[in-house]
Design a protein around this motif. Structure first.
Motif, PDB file in Angstrom:
ATOM      1  N   UNK A  27      60.118  39.126  31.203  1.00  0.00           N
ATOM      2  CA  UNK A  27      59.872  39.465  33.279  1.00  0.00           C
ATOM      3  C   UNK A  27      60.800  41.000  32.914  1.00  0.00           C
ATOM      4  N   UNK A  28      61.384  41.373  31.753  1.00  0.00           N
ATOM      5  CA  UNK A  28      62.202  42.485  31.678  1.00  0.00           C
ATOM      6  C   UNK A  28      61.118  43.840  30.800  1.00  0.00           C
ATOM      7  N   UNK A  50      52.341  48.480  25.980  1.00  0.00           N
ATOM      8  CA  UNK A  50      51.678  48.147  25.010  1.00  0.00           C
ATOM      9  C   UNK A  50      52.710  47.219  23.633  1.00  0.00           C
ATOM     10  N   UNK A  51      53.681  47.989  24.163  1.00  0.00           N
ATOM     11  CA  UNK A  51      55.255  47.310  23.161  1.00  0.00           C
ATOM     12  C   UNK A  51      55.782  45.829  23.363  1.00  0.00           C
ATOM     13  N   UNK A  52      54.980  45.143  25.614  1.00  0.00           N
ATOM     14  CA  UNK A  52      55.699  43.890  26.102  1.00  0.00           C
ATOM     15  C   UNK A  52      55.129  42.549  24.826  1.00  0.00           C
ATOM     16  N   UNK A  53      54.108  43.126  24.451  1.00  0.00           N
ATOM     17  CA  UNK A  53      53.168  41.724  23.717  1.00  0.00           C
ATOM     18  C   UNK A  53      53.397  41.964  22.165  1.00  0.00           C
ATOM     19  N   UNK A  76      53.513  39.477  31.774  1.00  0.00           N
ATOM     20  CA  UNK A  76      54.225  40.329  32.752  1.00  0.00           C
ATOM     21  C   UNK A  76      52.859  41.886  32.652  1.00  0.00           C
ATOM     22  N   UNK A  77      52.196  42.129  32.250  1.00  0.00           N
ATOM     23  CA  UNK A  77      50.821  43.078  32.199  1.00  0.00           C
ATOM     24  C   UNK A  77      50.131  43.137  33.153  1.00  0.00           C
ATOM     25  N   UNK A 100      42.879  44.372  25.570  1.00  0.00           N
ATOM     26  CA  UNK A 100      43.257  45.276  26.658  1.00  0.00           C
ATOM     27  C   UNK A 100      43.521  43.592  27.554  1.00  0.00           C
ATOM     28  N   UNK A 101      43.291  42.528  27.269  1.00  0.00           N
ATOM     29  CA  UNK A 101      43.491  41.417  28.021  1.00  0.00           C
ATOM     30  C   UNK A 101      44.299  40.926  29.264  1.00  0.00           C
ATOM     31  N   UNK A 102      45.560  42.331  29.129  1.00  0.00           N
ATOM     32  CA  UNK A 102      46.262  42.002  30.388  1.00  0.00           C
ATOM     33  C   UNK A 102      45.771  43.279  31.461  1.00  0.00           C
ATOM     34  N   UNK A 103      44.436  43.721  31.386  1.00  0.00           N
ATOM     35  CA  UNK A 103      44.615  44.479  32.462  1.00  0.00           C
ATOM     36  C   UNK A 103      43.586  43.977  33.683  1.00  0.00           C
ATOM     37  N   UNK A 104      42.921  42.952  33.521  1.00  0.00           N
ATOM     38  CA  UNK A 104      42.412  41.959  35.039  1.00  0.00           C
ATOM     39  C   UNK A 104      42.309  40.341  34.458  1.00  0.00           C
ATOM     40  N   UNK A 105      42.056  39.510  35.787  1.00  0.00           N
ATOM     41  CA  UNK A 105      42.333  38.490  35.435  1.00  0.00           C
ATOM     42  C   UNK A 105      41.102  38.202  34.273  1.00  0.00           C
TER      43      UNK A 105
END
Length: 418
Positions: free
Chosen positions: A40-41, A54-57, A253-254, A381-386
């Motif tokens: 979460x951080x 993009x550095x989150x994953x 998180x994204x 970019x799989x974290x952009x939408x469900x």
């Protein structure tokens, strides 16, 4: 833990052996929290360091990569020099990397430190678990391992929510400092309370000796495993079937905070049903394992996994949104909890080699699939939408079918041995 049946095989008091077990559990939980609680951080980390989201994953991938990078070496070193000194090194390294991350100001260095933190995962797999097996009698060791597995599930269940709550009154830097401090505390406890399991006469009269370090032989064993199609198929299937859950950890998180605008607390609450499903599946496995064979259990687990992912996919294309995605992932998670340990056991015993080498290569292959999968999903970019996320996890699950089919066509381990 107070059950009098827990009797150590080592010439140490029962209280010291159980203290060691408690410290081992604490170290495992702390290392897993080092991944799940921090997620979460990660958006705050990238903002503070003026880096791309993009550095989150990428940080999660670095953590997973650290977990597989040195398993091949940690196991033989613990056979040569003992479990105790290697585990102390692992605890000290994890604590130092967390404390350094608290003072870090550059994203590349931060990701490198996440890699070093993740190395502790390798110490858990190839040092902690064997040490526990060598400390207690077989039946007690199996029961305690089951307890450790249940405690490990608490991390993905409560870690994101705990991290979100902590961020309400402390910075991410303070969070890493707390993790580092707890790592030092657990390391000190292991230094004081962990017995050495090699080179001592046990209560049954046996002695587990130190093994000379022969890297050439280790490499030969690893090459043999890579040439074993059944083992490789099981390892790949294990990684690909677990990938939707790991992708949810790395990309949610994204998806939830950056793109859907949820708060950190709301993000944590959305994790509960998914990881609650894993626990339900694990409890079902404990009940069904007494009456069904491992291949039958694995086939049974595929039903909720397939149904959950197909439901999520259909709902995504019908504009079902986040609730439908989470509902599908929850059903999938029940199947994963039922099948994950089953698939691991089938793969582990598909080879006659020493289980330390098999476990190390299994961990490296399956974790590599997880890290590579999350990286590919991030690039897509799989974290952009469900809808994008659901499409990505459906593809990973389809890729798991060929190796899984190959594994299920093999006879059970006991028939192979015959």
């Amino acid at each position: 833990m107070n059950n009098p049946s827990y009797q150590p095989l080592l010439p140490v008091s029962r209280s010291r052996a159980l203290l060691f077990c408690l410290l081992l559990t604490s170290f495992e939980l702390l290392v897993y929290l080092g991944s799940d609680m921090v997620m979460p951080a990660m958006l705050q980390v990238t903002r503070d360091m003026h880096a791309s989201s993009a550095h989150v994953p990428t940080a999660l991938n670095a953590y997973l990569l650290g977990g597989i990078a040195f398993q091949w070496l940690i196991g033989p070193l613990s056979d040569r020099y003992g479990r105790r000194p290697l585990l102390l090194i692992g605890a000290a390294g994890f604590a130092a990397a967390c404390l350094a991350a608290a003072a870090c100001g550059e994203i590349t260095v931060f990701n490198l430190l996440r890699f070093f933190q993740g190395i502790a995962l390798g110490f858990i797999v190839v040092v902690s678990y064997p040490a526990l097996q060598e400390t207690f009698r077989e039946q007690d060791a199996v029961r305690l391992m089951s307890l450790l597995a249940n405690i490990a599930l608490l991390s993905p269940l409560v870690g994101p929510l705990l991290g979100s709550l902590l961020l309400e009154w402390m910075s991410w830097r303070t969070m890493f400092a707390v993790l580092g401090g707890l790592g030092l505390l657990v390391g000190f406890g292991l230094w004081r309370g962990m017995p050495e399991t090699l080179g001592v006469v046990r209560t049954d009269g046996s002695v587990l000796s130190f093994t000379p370090l022969h890297l050439k032989q280790n490499w030969a064993n690893y090459r043999g495993l890579l040439a074993d199609s059944t083992f490789v198929c099981g390892s790949l299937a294990l990684g690909l079937l677990t990938l939707p859950l790991i992708a949810w950890i790395g990309l949610s998180p994204l998806l939830l905070i950056r793109n859907l605008g949820y708060s950190g607390l709301e993000y944590g609450l959305w994790q509960l049903p998914v990881f609650g499903g894993v626990i339900v599946g694990n409890l079902l496995l404990n009940r069904l394992a007494l009456s069904r064979s491992l291949p039958a259990l694995l086939r049974l687990s595929l039903a909720p996994m397939v149904c959950g992912l197909l439901f999520a996919g259909a709902s995504a294309w019908l504009a079902g949104g986040l609730p439908a995605l989470v509902a599908g992932l929850t059903v999938y998670a029940v199947g994963l909890g039922l099948g994950n340990a089953t698939l691991y056991r089938l793969t582990l015993f598909s080879s006659e080699l020493a289980k330390g080498s098999v476990a190390a290569m299994l961990g490296m292959l399956s974790t590599a699939m997880l890290g590579g999968g999350v990286a590919a999903m991030s690039l897509a970019e799989a974290g952009d939408s469900p809808a994008r996320f659901t499409a990505a996890i459906l593809i990973s699950s389809l890729l798991a079918l060929p190796p899984l089919w190959r594994l299920l066509r093999q006879p059970p381990p006991q028939q192979q041995a015959a």
